[in-house]
Design an enzyme around this catalytic site. Structure first.
Site, PDB file in Angstrom:
ATOM      1  N   GLY A   1       2.531   2.487  10.818  1.00  0.00           N
ATOM      2  CA  GLY A   1       3.451   3.619  10.692  1.00  0.00           C
ATOM      3  C   GLY A   1       4.162   4.004  11.976  1.00  0.00           C
ATOM      4  O   GLY A   1       4.780   5.058  12.054  1.00  0.00           O
TER       5      GLY A   1
ATOM      6  N   ASN B   1       0.866  -1.183   0.000  1.00  0.00           N
ATOM      7  CA  ASN B   1       0.000   0.000   0.000  1.00  0.00           C
ATOM      8  C   ASN B   1       0.898   1.228   0.000  1.00  0.00           C
ATOM      9  O   ASN B   1       1.477   1.572   1.034  1.00  0.00           O
ATOM     10  CB  ASN B   1      -0.901  -0.031   1.245  1.00  0.00           C
ATOM     11  N   TRP B   2       1.012   1.848  -1.146  1.00  0.00           N
ATOM     12  CA  TRP B   2       1.938   2.989  -1.278  1.00  0.00           C
ATOM     13  C   TRP B   2       1.376   4.256  -0.632  1.00  0.00           C
ATOM     14  O   TRP B   2       2.089   5.244  -0.501  1.00  0.00           O
ATOM     15  CB  TRP B   2       2.242   3.256  -2.755  1.00  0.00           C
ATOM     16  N   LYS B   3       0.105   4.242  -0.288  1.00  0.00           N
ATOM     17  CA  LYS B   3      -0.555   5.431   0.281  1.00  0.00           C
ATOM     18  C   LYS B   3      -0.296   6.634  -0.634  1.00  0.00           C
ATOM     19  O   LYS B   3      -0.232   6.466  -1.848  1.00  0.00           O
ATOM     20  CB  LYS B   3      -0.089   5.650   1.723  1.00  0.00           C
TER      21      LYS B   3
ATOM     22  N   GLY C   1       2.962  -1.065   4.265  1.00  0.00           N
ATOM     23  CA  GLY C   1       2.957   0.361   3.957  1.00  0.00           C
ATOM     24  C   GLY C   1       4.368   0.852   3.659  1.00  0.00           C
ATOM     25  O   GLY C   1       4.903   0.634   2.579  1.00  0.00           O
ATOM     26  N   GLY C   2       4.974   1.506   4.637  1.00  0.00           N
ATOM     27  CA  GLY C   2       6.284   2.148   4.446  1.00  0.00           C
ATOM     28  C   GLY C   2       7.330   1.250   3.791  1.00  0.00           C
ATOM     29  O   GLY C   2       8.068   1.696   2.899  1.00  0.00           O
TER      30      GLY C   2
ATOM     31  N   SER D   1       3.619  -1.837  10.460  1.00  0.00           N
ATOM     32  CA  SER D   1       5.063  -1.853  10.730  1.00  0.00           C
ATOM     33  C   SER D   1       5.692  -3.205  10.406  1.00  0.00           C
ATOM     34  O   SER D   1       6.626  -3.657  11.076  1.00  0.00           O
ATOM     35  CB  SER D   1       5.359  -1.445  12.178  1.00  0.00           C
TER      36      SER D   1
ATOM     37  N   GLU E   1      -6.851   4.666   7.832  1.00  0.00           N
ATOM     38  CA  GLU E   1      -6.653   6.086   7.480  1.00  0.00           C
ATOM     39  C   GLU E   1      -7.906   6.651   6.806  1.00  0.00           C
ATOM     40  O   GLU E   1      -8.232   7.827   6.985  1.00  0.00           O
ATOM     41  CB  GLU E   1      -5.412   6.225   6.589  1.00  0.00           C
TER      42      GLU E   1
ATOM     43  N   HIS F   1      -9.525   0.942   5.064  1.00  0.00           N
ATOM     44  CA  HIS F   1      -8.253   1.220   5.734  1.00  0.00           C
ATOM     45  C   HIS F   1      -8.481   2.210   6.878  1.00  0.00           C
ATOM     46  O   HIS F   1      -9.300   3.121   6.774  1.00  0.00           O
ATOM     47  CB  HIS F   1      -7.246   1.789   4.727  1.00  0.00           C
TER      48      HIS F   1
ATOM     49  N   GLU G   1      -5.130  -4.996  10.560  1.00  0.00           N
ATOM     50  CA  GLU G   1      -4.145  -3.930  10.737  1.00  0.00           C
ATOM     51  C   GLU G   1      -4.424  -3.206  12.055  1.00  0.00           C
ATOM     52  O   GLU G   1      -5.257  -2.285  12.095  1.00  0.00           O
ATOM     53  CB  GLU G   1      -4.238  -2.923   9.589  1.00  0.00           C
TER      54      GLU G   1
HETATM   55  P1  13P Z   1       3.044   0.541   7.664  1.00  0.00           P
HETATM   56  O1  13P Z   1       3.591  -0.735   7.086  1.00  0.00           O
HETATM   57  O2  13P Z   1       3.737   1.766   7.169  1.00  0.00           O
HETATM   58  O3  13P Z   1       2.943   0.482   9.170  1.00  0.00           O
HETATM   59  O4  13P Z   1       1.546   0.667   7.121  1.00  0.00           O
HETATM   60  C1  13P Z   1       0.716  -0.431   7.174  1.00  0.00           C
HETATM   61  C2  13P Z   1      -0.499  -0.108   6.380  1.00  0.00           C
HETATM   62  O5  13P Z   1      -1.261   0.771   6.729  1.00  0.00           O
HETATM   63  C3  13P Z   1      -0.746  -0.883   5.163  1.00  0.00           C
HETATM   64  O6  13P Z   1      -2.025  -0.657   4.663  1.00  0.00           O
END
Ligand code: 13P
Length: 252
Positions: free
Chosen positions: A175, A9-11, A236-237, A215, A99, A97, A169
């Site tokens: 994050g 997930n590149w956000k 994510g990251g 994470s 967010e 998600h 999640e």
């Molecule tokens: P991180 O891996 O940056 O914690 O993010 C997880 C995420 O929200 C994937 O959708």
């Protein structure tokens, strides 16, 4: 055997040229790996989906969107519909998600409608659920996730529900650099699978892919993915760096 999946997930990250470079780096890495036991899904920002589809045609990864409108067409400025995504051959979409729940006030009812519209357009939802820190600290994490599932996806008939991917999640892990321990992840994943079994039967529960996100990185992916009910990750990251993301794929 249920499918193992690693999704990135590149956000809201990467410019056009950066996105192009990262997609090519991942495609090159996958080619060298000849990895066929894990499905890889890239979920870049919507503006790069067409490019991702083009590059995926020469590679083994699949493409997912990060969001979808609950409406199929019409006067909804700025939105992107399920038929539009389907017309680009997008196979997956992240829905629910944390967010989107937090910053865009998406609730389980809206998320449920998005899940339904995706499925009706042959797009597989990657449905996200998870508790916030105070809920975990109060020991309510299982109950919170149960409620999220009941309101948003347990309303689907079995033939539709079986098309889902679920991503657990925990919001406190997203994050933050603090991942759920493998034991915490396993406890929740096994619980989710038990709930699915009670609602839809053991066959569907057994074949359901349940991803962990929060994470997750190249150092902890192996331990998390070795848990019996953790079928891969939503990253994510760590999905923004090709080398790290490829290592995570190899950890499955
Ligand atoms: P991180 O891996 O940056 O914690 O993010 C997880 C995420 O929200 C994937 O959708």
């Amino acid at each position: 055997m249920r499918e193992k999946i690693v999704a990135g997930n590149w956000k809201m990250n990467k410019t056009f040229t950066e996105a192009e470079e990262l997609m090519h780096q991942i495609a090159d890495g996958l080619e060298q790996m000849e990895e066929d036991k894990v499905g890889v899904i890239l979920c870049p920002p919507a503006i790069y989906l067409e490019m991702a589809i083009d590059i995926s045609e020469e590679s083994s990864f699949f493409v997912g969107a990060q969001n979808i409108s609950e409406h199929e067409s019409g006067a909804y400025t700025g939105e992107i519909s399920a038929p539009m995504l389907a017309s680009l051959n997008i196979d997956y979409c992240i829905i629910g998600h944390s967010e989107r729940r937090k910053y865009f006030e998406e609730n389980d009812e809206l998320i449920g409608r998005k899940v339904a519209v995706a499925i009706h357009n042959n797009i597989t939802p990657i449905y996200c659920c998870g508790e916030v820190l105070p809920e975990r600290q109060a020991g309510n994490h299982l109950e919170v996730v149960k409620m999220q599932l009941e309101k948003a996806v347990f309303i689907l008939p079995p033939s539709e529900f079986s098309n889902l991917i679920i991503a657990y999640e925990p919001v406190w892990a997203i994050g933050t650099g603090v991942n759920a321990t493998p034991e915490q992840a396993q406890e929740m994943h096994a619980y989710i699978r038990r709930l699915i079994g009670a609602k839809y039967g053991q066959d569907i529960a057994h074949q359901m892919t349940i991803l962990y996100g929060g994470s997750c990185n190249a150092s902890n992916a192996g331990a998390l993915f070795s848990q019996p009910d953790v079928d891969g990750g939503l990253i994510g990251g760590a999905s923004l760096k090709a080398e790290e993301f490829l290592k995570i794929i190899q950890s499955v």
